[in-house]
Every structure is written in structure tokens, then in C-alpha cells.
Write an enzyme that holds these catalytic residues in place. Structure first.
Site, mmCIF file in Angstrom:
data_model
loop_
_atom_site.group_PDB
_atom_site.id
_atom_site.type_symbol
_atom_site.label_atom_id
_atom_site.label_comp_id
_atom_site.label_asym_id
_atom_site.label_seq_id
_atom_site.Cartn_x
_atom_site.Cartn_y
_atom_site.Cartn_z
ATOM 1 N N ASP A 20 39.828 39.254 54.729
ATOM 2 C CA ASP A 20 39.515 38.990 53.323
ATOM 3 C C ASP A 20 39.425 37.475 53.144
ATOM 4 O O ASP A 20 39.870 36.707 54.000
ATOM 5 C CB ASP A 20 40.619 39.569 52.424
ATOM 6 N N SER A 21 38.899 37.078 52.002
ATOM 7 C CA SER A 21 38.863 35.648 51.694
ATOM 8 C C SER A 21 40.277 35.101 51.495
ATOM 9 O O SER A 21 40.495 33.899 51.563
ATOM 10 C CB SER A 21 38.040 35.413 50.422
ATOM 11 N N CYS A 39 37.248 42.373 51.930
ATOM 12 C CA CYS A 39 36.723 41.549 50.835
ATOM 13 C C CYS A 39 35.478 42.204 50.230
ATOM 14 O O CYS A 39 34.511 42.481 50.943
ATOM 15 C CB CYS A 39 36.379 40.171 51.391
ATOM 16 N N GLU A 45 46.369 36.387 40.859
ATOM 17 C CA GLU A 45 47.050 35.464 41.784
ATOM 18 C C GLU A 45 48.151 34.657 41.098
ATOM 19 O O GLU A 45 49.103 34.229 41.736
ATOM 20 C CB GLU A 45 46.025 34.550 42.464
ATOM 21 N N CYS A 96 36.421 44.784 43.862
ATOM 22 C CA CYS A 96 36.978 43.514 44.329
ATOM 23 C C CYS A 96 38.441 43.764 44.699
ATOM 24 O O CYS A 96 39.128 44.557 44.032
ATOM 25 C CB CYS A 96 36.863 42.478 43.210
ATOM 26 N N HIS A 112 41.213 42.320 44.298
ATOM 27 C CA HIS A 112 42.329 42.082 43.379
ATOM 28 C C HIS A 112 42.420 43.103 42.244
ATOM 29 O O HIS A 112 43.454 43.211 41.593
ATOM 30 C CB HIS A 112 42.196 40.695 42.737
HETATM 31 N N1 DGL Z 1 38.314 38.955 47.965
HETATM 32 C C1 DGL Z 1 37.273 38.710 46.986
HETATM 33 C C2 DGL Z 1 36.519 40.000 46.708
HETATM 34 O O1 DGL Z 1 37.034 41.095 46.926
HETATM 35 C C3 DGL Z 1 37.844 38.142 45.703
HETATM 36 C C4 DGL Z 1 38.374 36.730 45.833
HETATM 37 C C5 DGL Z 1 37.280 35.740 46.170
HETATM 38 O O2 DGL Z 1 36.381 35.525 45.346
HETATM 39 O O3 DGL Z 1 37.340 35.187 47.274
HETATM 40 O O4 DGL Z 1 35.410 39.964 46.278
#
Ligand code: DGL
Length: 260
Positions: A10-11, A73, A148, A180, A182
């Protein structure tokens, strides 16, 4: 049987919501999680950058001898999945395709980052399986920082959810895809705003169900107790600090810094 780990990336920390779904469905697997905390957010970056970062992480995970890559992600799933599949010779599972296959609604909502919504990846994928489904998509960029910062159940979260999602109340959607990483953390606030009639679909859950089926069918399930390893591109303690809000067991693990 294949005891090699599953690589999941993930990011940043949000992908831990996807890891949670995998741990429910596939608790005996070993996992290596990579969070690109030094370079997040992906949701506001360009296609080339997201593809390049995703390739670098995939190469790292392959160097750790993984049997499968999971793109946790949502943004990397939308933007980089096709490139990764073309570039690497191992199974890769994203969060969009398995969820799109599960859509049964004639009208559905999708919420995700700006980059994901702009890519139209959800529309393209859902229409492959359900060509007549109407899709209403909305980018909700404030949701990631709200989660977050640990504000998922606060007044700020309620206001943001109302602001972004009130358009769905006038629509005829019967399900809403949380596209997404989160957003599952905001599930209660979203459900309260939209009411119980709209079903929330956690994309990570469908990804995990699909991975289970894939590993079973290909005789690739692991037979040992699940081990977890964590890597992040920024300081490991920074990762733990944010992650502990919604993945408390992270306290018991060492998060290794790994710059790509
Ligand atoms: N992990 C990203 C997503 O699921 C969200 C956070 C980001 O923008 O890096 O799209």
C-alpha cells in the site's frame, strides 16, 4: 501447498485494513506487508509515478520470495494493476476486479481517492461483468487524513461524510463500494449517514475471498501458522504511530525501514 509468503503493499498504513481481511480469510498464510510511507499519498499523484512506485515495491516483494502480490492500495489497483500484470510473472490480485465481480446492483456508488475516480477503473471493471449497472462515483480526499489523525468517529468525520456523501441519499444506489484502504475505518459514520438500506462493500474483503479461492484452486495454500513481517519506506516507528489507531497489534511488531 506453498509456504512462501504473500506480499501485500500500500502507499502507507491504510492497506492494513486489507491485510485484516486477508487474515480473516487466510489466517495460516505468511505475509510481508510494505507501506510506502515516505512517498504517500498516491491518491493525488500522476499515473507514471504511481506505476513506477508500484513496480519498485513489487520488485522488492519478489526479492523476498513471495508467491503472490496483493495490491491493497485502491489507487495503485486503479492505476498500476495492468502494468504490473504485464511486467511481472507471478499472480497479482488487486482490490477492484474481485469486488466488481461481486456487484449485483443495478445502481451502485463508488467512493475512492481523486486519482482512482479520475481513472474510471471501477466503471470499466464493473461494466465488464454488469454492463447495465449505473455507477455514481465520488472522490473523498479528506477521508484519508481524517482517519490517519484518529478522527474516524469524531464530529469532523461526520461533517466530511455528510458533505461528500449526501448526494447518494438522493440517488437510487443500493450498495456503496469503499474503494480506498482507509474508508472501512469510517464504516460506522458512513452507514449512519446513508442508512441501513445501502450496503457497504469493503473492497479488501472481496479481494481476500478471491485470493482464498485462487490459492485453493491452484494448490498454493500455506500450511503453517501465519507470520507477519512489516516494511515501510519511512521510519518504522512513524508507520507504527499512525497504524496503531486501527491496527493495534502493530505494537507487537518491528517495522523495518526499507528504502527502494
Ligand atoms: N492507499 C490509498 C488508496 O487506497 C489511500 C492513501 C493515498 O492516497 O496514498 O487509494
Amino acid at each position: 501447498m506453498d509456504n512462501r509468503p504473500i506480499g501485500i503493499f500500500d502507499s502507507g498504513v491504510g492497506g492494513l485494513t486489507v491485510l485484516k481481511e486477508y487474515l480473516k480469510e487466510l489466517p495460516n498464510e505468511n505475509y510481508i506487508y510494505f507501506g510506502d510511507t515516505a512517498r504517500l499519498p498516491y491518491g493525488s499523484k500522476s499515473k507514471n509515478t504511481i506505476v513506477e512506485f508500484s513496480k519498485q515495491i513489487t520488485e522488492f516483494l519478489i526479492s523476498q520470495n513471495v508467491k503472490l502480490i496483493v495490491i491493497a492500495c485502491g489507487t495503485a489497483s486503479a492505476i498500476a494493476y495492468q502494468d504490473l500484470v504485464k511486467s511481472f510473472d507471478l499472480p497479482i490480485i488487486d482490490i477492484i476486479s474481485p469486488t466488481a465481480k461481486a456487484v449485483k446492483d443495478s445502481s451502485i456508488g463508488v467512493i475512492a481517492t481523486k486519482a482512482t475516480i479520475k481513472s474510471q477503473a471501477w466503471e470499466n471493471e464493473i461494466h465488464q461483468y454488469s454492463p447495465h449497472t449505473k455507477i455514481h462515483s465520488i472522490a473523498c480526499p479528506l477521508f484519508v487524513p481524517i482517519v490517519e489523525e484518529g478522527f474516524a468517529d469524531s464530529e469532523i468525520a461526520k461533517l466530511a461524510v455528510k458533505e461528500y456523501l449526501s448526494a447518494f441519499e438522493k440517488s437510487d444506489i443500493t450498495s456503496l463500494i469503499l474503494g480506498c484502504t482507509h474508508y472501512p475505518i469510517l464504516k460506522n459514520t458512513i452507514q449512519t449517514q446513508l442508512g441501513e438500506k445501502i450496503k457497504l462493500m469493503n473492497a479488501g474483503h472481496y479481494s481476500a475471498l478471491y485470493a482464498k479461492e485462487y490459492l485453493e484452486q491452484n494448490n498454493l495454500l500455506a500450511e503453517n501458522t501465519g507470520e507477519l513481517s512489516f516494511y515501510s519506506s519511512d521510519d518504522g516507528n512513524y508507520f507504527k504511530e499512525i497504524a496503531k489507531n486501527f491496527f493495534p497489534v502493530i505494537e507487537n511488531y518491528n517495522v523495518q525501514k526499507c528504502m527502494l
